[in-house]
Design a protein around this motif. Structure first.
Motif, PDB file in Angstrom:
ATOM      1  N   THR A  27       8.768   6.534   8.450  1.00 32.74           N
ATOM      2  CA  THR A  27       7.556   5.984   7.852  1.00 32.74           C
ATOM      3  C   THR A  27       7.961   4.915   6.846  1.00 32.74           C
ATOM      4  O   THR A  27       8.815   5.163   5.987  1.00 32.74           O
ATOM      5  N   LEU A  28       7.364   3.743   6.966  1.00 36.14           N
ATOM      6  CA  LEU A  28       7.658   2.623   6.067  1.00 36.14           C
ATOM      7  C   LEU A  28       6.370   2.194   5.380  1.00 36.14           C
ATOM      8  O   LEU A  28       5.295   2.253   5.975  1.00 36.14           O
ATOM      9  N   GLU A  29       6.484   1.759   4.149  1.00 34.47           N
ATOM     10  CA  GLU A  29       5.329   1.273   3.416  1.00 34.47           C
ATOM     11  C   GLU A  29       5.499  -0.215   3.150  1.00 34.47           C
ATOM     12  O   GLU A  29       6.553  -0.655   2.689  1.00 34.47           O
ATOM     13  N   ILE A  30       4.475  -0.976   3.445  1.00 39.89           N
ATOM     14  CA  ILE A  30       4.468  -2.410   3.159  1.00 39.89           C
ATOM     15  C   ILE A  30       3.878  -2.552   1.767  1.00 39.89           C
ATOM     16  O   ILE A  30       2.780  -2.073   1.496  1.00 39.89           O
ATOM     17  N   ILE A  31       4.625  -3.197   0.867  1.00 41.31           N
ATOM     18  CA  ILE A  31       4.191  -3.241  -0.528  1.00 41.31           C
ATOM     19  C   ILE A  31       3.993  -4.662  -1.027  1.00 41.31           C
ATOM     20  O   ILE A  31       4.483  -5.622  -0.453  1.00 41.31           O
ATOM     21  N   LEU A  48      11.240  -1.533 -17.129  1.00 35.37           N
ATOM     22  CA  LEU A  48      11.428  -0.594 -16.029  1.00 35.37           C
ATOM     23  C   LEU A  48      11.051  -1.213 -14.684  1.00 35.37           C
ATOM     24  O   LEU A  48      11.173  -0.566 -13.655  1.00 35.37           O
ATOM     25  N   GLY A  49      10.594  -2.443 -14.705  1.00 33.80           N
ATOM     26  CA  GLY A  49      10.182  -3.128 -13.477  1.00 33.80           C
ATOM     27  C   GLY A  49       8.670  -3.206 -13.379  1.00 33.80           C
ATOM     28  O   GLY A  49       7.947  -2.810 -14.287  1.00 33.80           O
ATOM     29  N   CYS A  50       8.195  -3.737 -12.271  1.00 41.72           N
ATOM     30  CA  CYS A  50       6.763  -3.876 -12.038  1.00 41.72           C
ATOM     31  C   CYS A  50       6.301  -2.805 -11.053  1.00 41.72           C
ATOM     32  O   CYS A  50       7.078  -2.338 -10.227  1.00 41.72           O
ATOM     33  N   LEU A  51       5.049  -2.444 -11.147  1.00 41.65           N
ATOM     34  CA  LEU A  51       4.475  -1.462 -10.240  1.00 41.65           C
ATOM     35  C   LEU A  51       4.210  -2.094  -8.876  1.00 41.65           C
ATOM     36  O   LEU A  51       3.867  -3.275  -8.787  1.00 41.65           O
ATOM     37  N   ASP A  52       4.381  -1.301  -7.843  1.00 39.96           N
ATOM     38  CA  ASP A  52       4.090  -1.746  -6.485  1.00 39.96           C
ATOM     39  C   ASP A  52       2.732  -1.217  -6.058  1.00 39.96           C
ATOM     40  O   ASP A  52       2.328  -0.127  -6.466  1.00 39.96           O
ATOM     41  N   ILE A  53       2.044  -1.978  -5.224  1.00 36.92           N
ATOM     42  CA  ILE A  53       0.828  -1.470  -4.597  1.00 36.92           C
ATOM     43  C   ILE A  53       1.027  -1.541  -3.089  1.00 36.92           C
ATOM     44  O   ILE A  53       1.725  -2.413  -2.578  1.00 36.92           O
ATOM     45  N   SER A  54       0.431  -0.605  -2.401  1.00 34.36           N
ATOM     46  CA  SER A  54       0.615  -0.505  -0.958  1.00 34.36           C
ATOM     47  C   SER A  54      -0.328  -1.447  -0.223  1.00 34.36           C
ATOM     48  O   SER A  54      -1.517  -1.518  -0.522  1.00 34.36           O
ATOM     49  N   LYS A  55       0.225  -2.157   0.761  1.00 40.00           N
ATOM     50  CA  LYS A  55      -0.584  -2.967   1.663  1.00 40.00           C
ATOM     51  C   LYS A  55      -0.848  -2.217   2.962  1.00 40.00           C
ATOM     52  O   LYS A  55      -1.768  -2.553   3.691  1.00 40.00           O
ATOM     53  N   GLY A  56      -0.002  -1.238   3.261  1.00 41.63           N
ATOM     54  CA  GLY A  56      -0.170  -0.469   4.487  1.00 41.63           C
ATOM     55  C   GLY A  56       1.045   0.365   4.791  1.00 41.63           C
ATOM     56  O   GLY A  56       2.105   0.203   4.189  1.00 41.63           O
ATOM     57  N   THR A  57       0.864   1.268   5.738  1.00 42.61           N
ATOM     58  CA  THR A  57       1.930   2.151   6.186  1.00 42.61           C
ATOM     59  C   THR A  57       2.128   1.962   7.674  1.00 42.61           C
ATOM     60  O   THR A  57       1.157   1.789   8.415  1.00 42.61           O
TER      61      THR A  57
END
Length: 131
Positions: A27-31, A48-57
């Motif tokens: 399973t891969l997540e496109i971020i 600590l870096g930036c937050l990721d949001i999901s575009k899809g799985t």
């Protein structure tokens, strides 16, 4: 890893494969990045870096040495919620219907499908590869 090709609204190609540890069923997540504001550690002041949001799985369906095909996942529903018959798989044992959703891809970036199966008969000397 990155998307190397968009085959359709249901399939993509990524630029990582068997030699990168990718396996069928992964399973891969496109971020996408959630802005440019980094999260700062309150104790150290360190970014600590930036937050990721999901575009899809997507789920890996076919693996090559340096690339892999991944597909939109199927959702299970009952037959009354299935709208498009071409997107359904019916599970004969449970009676459930599995519908493959579309990925939210840019239609201008869809570059076409997979090569079609050959009608040429199999012959001695044909190439064989392990999948």
């Amino acid at each position: 890893m990155r998307i190397a090709k968009i085959i359709s609204t249901k399939q993509i190609v990524i630029n990582a494969g068997q030699e990168d540890g990718i396996k069928k069923g992964d399973t891969l997540e496109i971020i996408d990045k959630f802005g440019s504001d980094p999260v700062i550690d309150p104790d150290t002041g360190e970014s600590l870096g930036c937050l990721d949001i999901s575009k899809g799985t997507v789920i890996v369906s076919q693996v090559y040495p340096h690339m892999a095909i991944a597909e939109a996942p199927y959702k299970t529903t009952n037959m009354y919620n299935a709208l498009n018959p071409s997107e359904r798989l019916i599970d004969a044992l449970s009676g459930n219907i599995h519908i493959q959703s579309d990925l939210n891809v840019d239609p201008k970036e869809i570059t076409g499908g997979l090569p079609q199966a050959s009608d040429t008969p199999i012959k001695v000397g044909d190439i064989v590869i392990k999948r």
